[in-house]
Enzyme design. Sequence first.
Site, mmCIF file in Angstrom:
data_model
loop_
_atom_site.group_PDB
_atom_site.id
_atom_site.type_symbol
_atom_site.label_atom_id
_atom_site.label_comp_id
_atom_site.label_asym_id
_atom_site.label_seq_id
_atom_site.Cartn_x
_atom_site.Cartn_y
_atom_site.Cartn_z
ATOM 1 N N ARG A 176 14.839 1.805 47.112
ATOM 2 C CA ARG A 176 14.155 1.870 48.404
ATOM 3 C C ARG A 176 14.552 3.125 49.164
ATOM 4 O O ARG A 176 13.718 3.768 49.817
ATOM 5 C CB ARG A 176 14.470 0.601 49.218
ATOM 6 C CG ARG A 176 13.698 -0.616 48.691
ATOM 7 C CD ARG A 176 14.322 -1.923 49.183
ATOM 8 N NE ARG A 176 13.539 -3.096 48.838
ATOM 9 C CZ ARG A 176 13.513 -3.684 47.629
ATOM 10 N NH1 ARG A 176 14.225 -3.176 46.632
ATOM 11 N NH2 ARG A 176 12.772 -4.762 47.424
ATOM 12 N N GLY A 234 10.717 -2.501 37.160
ATOM 13 C CA GLY A 234 9.692 -3.244 37.899
ATOM 14 C C GLY A 234 9.663 -2.836 39.361
ATOM 15 O O GLY A 234 8.599 -2.740 39.983
ATOM 16 N N ARG A 260 4.894 -6.543 31.648
ATOM 17 C CA ARG A 260 5.218 -7.304 32.872
ATOM 18 C C ARG A 260 4.008 -7.403 33.802
ATOM 19 O O ARG A 260 3.202 -6.488 33.882
ATOM 20 C CB ARG A 260 6.444 -6.672 33.559
ATOM 21 C CG ARG A 260 7.669 -6.828 32.660
ATOM 22 C CD ARG A 260 8.916 -6.338 33.297
ATOM 23 N NE ARG A 260 9.272 -7.119 34.463
ATOM 24 C CZ ARG A 260 10.242 -6.783 35.304
ATOM 25 N NH1 ARG A 260 10.927 -5.687 35.095
ATOM 26 N NH2 ARG A 260 10.507 -7.550 36.346
ATOM 27 N N ASP A 290 18.416 -12.947 39.966
ATOM 28 C CA ASP A 290 18.995 -12.055 38.952
ATOM 29 C C ASP A 290 20.315 -12.592 38.390
ATOM 30 O O ASP A 290 20.859 -12.034 37.433
ATOM 31 C CB ASP A 290 19.197 -10.655 39.537
ATOM 32 C CG ASP A 290 17.854 -9.957 39.766
ATOM 33 O OD1 ASP A 290 16.847 -10.376 39.169
ATOM 34 O OD2 ASP A 290 17.810 -8.992 40.554
ATOM 35 N N LYS A 338 10.718 -11.294 33.590
ATOM 36 C CA LYS A 338 11.675 -10.231 33.973
ATOM 37 C C LYS A 338 11.764 -9.197 32.841
ATOM 38 O O LYS A 338 10.886 -9.154 31.990
ATOM 39 C CB LYS A 338 13.036 -10.860 34.269
ATOM 40 C CG LYS A 338 13.020 -11.756 35.509
ATOM 41 C CD LYS A 338 12.846 -10.959 36.761
ATOM 42 C CE LYS A 338 12.737 -11.857 37.974
ATOM 43 N NZ LYS A 338 12.354 -11.116 39.164
ATOM 44 N N ARG A 369 13.951 -14.350 30.311
ATOM 45 C CA ARG A 369 15.384 -14.677 30.443
ATOM 46 C C ARG A 369 15.672 -16.146 30.162
ATOM 47 O O ARG A 369 16.800 -16.495 29.805
ATOM 48 C CB ARG A 369 15.894 -14.265 31.832
ATOM 49 C CG ARG A 369 16.001 -12.750 31.946
ATOM 50 C CD ARG A 369 16.588 -12.263 33.254
ATOM 51 N NE ARG A 369 16.767 -10.819 33.201
ATOM 52 C CZ ARG A 369 16.881 -10.036 34.259
ATOM 53 N NH1 ARG A 369 16.836 -10.555 35.480
ATOM 54 N NH2 ARG A 369 17.051 -8.736 34.104
ATOM 55 N N ARG A 427 20.802 -7.497 32.063
ATOM 56 C CA ARG A 427 21.523 -8.670 32.579
ATOM 57 C C ARG A 427 21.833 -9.691 31.479
ATOM 58 O O ARG A 427 22.819 -10.426 31.568
ATOM 59 C CB ARG A 427 20.756 -9.308 33.734
ATOM 60 C CG ARG A 427 20.538 -8.332 34.889
ATOM 61 C CD ARG A 427 20.320 -8.998 36.218
ATOM 62 N NE ARG A 427 19.733 -8.072 37.166
ATOM 63 C CZ ARG A 427 20.413 -7.127 37.848
ATOM 64 N NH1 ARG A 427 21.705 -6.996 37.711
ATOM 65 N NH2 ARG A 427 19.781 -6.326 38.685
HETATM 66 C C1 S3P Z 1 13.917 -6.770 43.118
HETATM 67 C C2 S3P Z 1 13.297 -7.981 43.243
HETATM 68 C C3 S3P Z 1 13.391 -9.047 42.240
HETATM 69 C C4 S3P Z 1 14.559 -8.829 41.297
HETATM 70 C C5 S3P Z 1 14.631 -7.415 40.805
HETATM 71 C C6 S3P Z 1 14.787 -6.441 41.960
HETATM 72 C C7 S3P Z 1 13.739 -5.752 44.179
HETATM 73 O O1 S3P Z 1 12.196 -9.076 41.482
HETATM 74 O O2 S3P Z 1 14.476 -9.714 40.207
HETATM 75 O O3 S3P Z 1 15.740 -7.252 39.932
HETATM 76 O O4 S3P Z 1 14.469 -4.736 44.193
HETATM 77 O O5 S3P Z 1 12.873 -5.953 45.037
HETATM 78 P P1 S3P Z 1 10.886 -9.928 41.959
HETATM 79 O O6 S3P Z 1 10.407 -9.346 43.225
HETATM 80 O O7 S3P Z 1 9.895 -9.748 40.841
HETATM 81 O O8 S3P Z 1 11.354 -11.332 42.087
#
Ligand code: S3P
Length: 429
Positions: A26, A93, A121, A316, A343, A347, A389
């Site tokens: 971010r 992701g 994904r 996570d 994920k 998982r 993970r």
């Molecule tokens: C994340 C949100 C989560 C998490 C990922 C990081 C983020 O995913 O599992 O490791 O940084 O916003 P989801 O938004 O798909 O739940």
Amino acid sequence: MDRAVKKAKKLIGEITPPPDKSISHRAIMFASIAKGVSRIKNFLWAKDPLSSLNAMRLLGVEIKVTDSEIMVHGKGLHSLSEPENVIDCGNSGTTIRLLSGILAGQSFLSILTGDDSLRQRPMKRIIEPLRLMGADIRGRAEDRFPPVVIKGGNLKGINYKMPVASAQVKSAILLAGIYAEGETSVTEPHKSRDHTERMLKTMGVDLIVKENTVKIIPPADKLSSFDIAIPNDFSSAAFFIGGACIVPASEILIKNVCLNETRTGFIEVLKTMGATIEILNIREQAGEPVGDILVKTATELKATTVKGEIIPRLIDEFPILCVVATQAEGTTLIRDAKDLRAKESDRIKAMTTELRKMGVPVKEFEDGVEIKGPCGLKSAEVYSYNDHRIAMALSIAGLIAEGETVIKDSDCVDISFPHFYNLLERLQR
Ligand code: S3P
């Protein structure tokens, strides 16, 4: 690369886990669309956030790296440039979903793709709301998967109800909301991590949070640049928290960890199970609560049920929670977590299959698992599914297994925690 892990007598010492991955992504992305220079200290130098950094460079953002910080020369909201090439989001992701939100607000064409895992994904979850806002956005296989092609601009605000709690989807919609005409609101079934909301607020964005709904009022002209020292990652610390709970005679102090309560469901669950965990030296850093975590071996762990509201707050930590559950007396049940199948790997399937190889009785459900404990683990050759993970959770399982456990393709820890095995070795006595 494969990695052998031997049974540990104890884990003793003090560690500083790596910087927070979610906040690192971010910080780079948000600084890029701010006006002026932002300075980022304690950025996570691991593959995932580097995908975000490289993506922002491809979009024309000047990012300077020195020994002590990263300087991002923010382009402002409307001056990113059309990338000359496809943007490779690697395994991340967070990169592909959050960036899609930003790119939905840009009038140029972008194409986002990723590695073998990311290209499987789900993307419809961001494509649908961003299209409702007016973006021209498509994905492979009828919008299900990357590559994703976006031509943005002329967005209008929406009120969107998300079917699944997800910080990535929520953030994508809020970022597009910055560029939209009128207000945008997004409602989740349960609250997911809120780093986006906290950071955008400090950048001057008008955000109203009420229960599980976040409303964004688009800023008139600019977002302010910022200086940030990123706290350390709770999700990386979690492997050592879990390890210290189950390896005999252990005591670990884990320093400067982000303790945002949308992330720390794992500690709540461990405490209910009887773990010995103390939070020390709580303070604020980068608009987040931060503290040190002291963990000692649990004298007795009892099984528990984990479902509902807490799931997004420990999403996570599912792999390491499964490992801890093998040592708890009774049947631990984890449900309402179907999203874990989407994920970096599936998982639920990964932990079921690999823990069974180590002799653990695991029952698999579509949305979770049931684990019977306590159970003596036997060593095995286990597979990481190229999921960081899963590799780290199985390595911790290896610490309590008889003999030597081999984790196949363990180098994927580089995604979030490049020094994982160094730290693990340092703590072992
Ligand atoms: C994340 C949100 C989560 C998490 C990922 C990081 C983020 O995913 O599992 O490791 O940084 O916003 P989801 O938004 O798909 O739940």
